[in-house]
Design a protein around this motif. Sequence first.
Motif, PDB file in Angstrom:
ATOM      1  N   ARG A 326      59.800  -7.791 -19.867  1.00 49.69           N
ATOM      2  CA  ARG A 326      60.186  -7.777 -21.281  1.00 49.69           C
ATOM      3  C   ARG A 326      60.696  -9.157 -21.686  1.00 49.69           C
ATOM      4  N   PRO A 327      59.915 -10.210 -21.388  1.00 49.31           N
ATOM      5  CA  PRO A 327      60.424 -11.554 -21.675  1.00 49.31           C
ATOM      6  C   PRO A 327      60.422 -11.875 -23.158  1.00 49.31           C
ATOM      7  N   CYS A 328      61.333 -12.748 -23.535  1.00 50.07           N
ATOM      8  CA  CYS A 328      61.281 -13.346 -24.867  1.00 50.07           C
ATOM      9  C   CYS A 328      60.283 -14.501 -24.813  1.00 50.07           C
ATOM     10  N   PRO A 329      59.721 -14.884 -25.947  1.00 49.93           N
ATOM     11  CA  PRO A 329      58.722 -15.962 -25.937  1.00 49.93           C
ATOM     12  C   PRO A 329      59.199 -17.238 -25.246  1.00 49.93           C
ATOM     13  N   LEU A 330      60.470 -17.617 -25.475  1.00 49.36           N
ATOM     14  CA  LEU A 330      60.961 -18.867 -24.906  1.00 49.36           C
ATOM     15  C   LEU A 330      61.241 -18.782 -23.411  1.00 49.36           C
TER      16      LEU A 330
END
Length: 349
Positions: A326-330
């Motif tokens: 569930r990573p964030c884009p950054l």
Amino acid sequence: MHAMANSTLFLLSFFFIVLSSYHHHANAQRFKEAPKFYNSPNCPSINLQTNTTCSPDAVHVAMTLDVTYLRGSMAAILSVLQHSSCPENIIFHFVTAASKLSLSTTVLNRTLSTSFPYLKFQFYPFDDETVAGFVSTSIRSALDCPLNYARNYMANLLPPCVRTIVYLDSDLVLVDDIAKLAATPLPGDAVLAAPEYCNANFSSYFTPTFWSNPSLSLTFAGRRACYFNTGVMVIDLERWRAGDYTTKIEEWMELQKRMRIYELGSLPPFLLVFAGNIGPVDHRWNQHGLGGDNFHGLCRDLHPGPVSLLHWSGKGKPWARLDENRPCPLDALWAPYDLLETHHLSLDA
């Protein structure tokens, strides 16, 4: 007699449970060896025949180090070396919890030496009891860890010959030469330098109790007090020692225990003592808040402008979000510095 035997047996059992748990957690994290970087032919040579810790040509980087955040620390170290003009002239000063010294130092030392065979570093034990009477609960339990307060004591822990350090948190990566940050001038009698954020709601870092008490709120009278993040700081330890700033911070922490004048762990005492009297640093050196807020850890974008350092301050850490898919884009910007060999952790890993 039986009671003493039972008590001894209980303590031994407890010790082995803790030891087993610790070694499982530590051994589960295996890290790759990082390449050795040669980034400039014109680096001054540190004389290895003398005490390199005191070399004037060295860039001194201070970090806290523990098993819980080790994966982040390894990425941070790699990023510093990869983008440094003279990586061989960087000396790392790692502060570890004295309460876990015999176990953690062995694991951490082996891990660092294996992944960074050429790294110049030293360990400094930090006694949790130093801050036991000062730490008050905050809005996030991770902020209450005694090691989180070690930055208050760097001037006491490091050798007197180390004058200036760059203090770094474990949840960041650099994409620029740390020597530029280390060379930040400290004007007047300023003790530290950091990016300031004067558009932040400064008053929100302190409770109504603080602001309603004139003897407290007047602390900021005559100061253009702005928020700054303590995860990236250039600190003149010589000036710190001369001004006994550790005691000044402890006095505010002592008051906090009695009156509850702020909510966030180790940050507000720094603001109380230093805000409005620090050296300026360009915002590019702390693109902070990428971990989201302290409650939800939601995804955030970069602040406008150039980037020299990415900082996942806040609840969400990139390695945890990547593991959970569930990573964030950054978080993709942190991933290339991840030295963990495998994300499938087990006893046999």
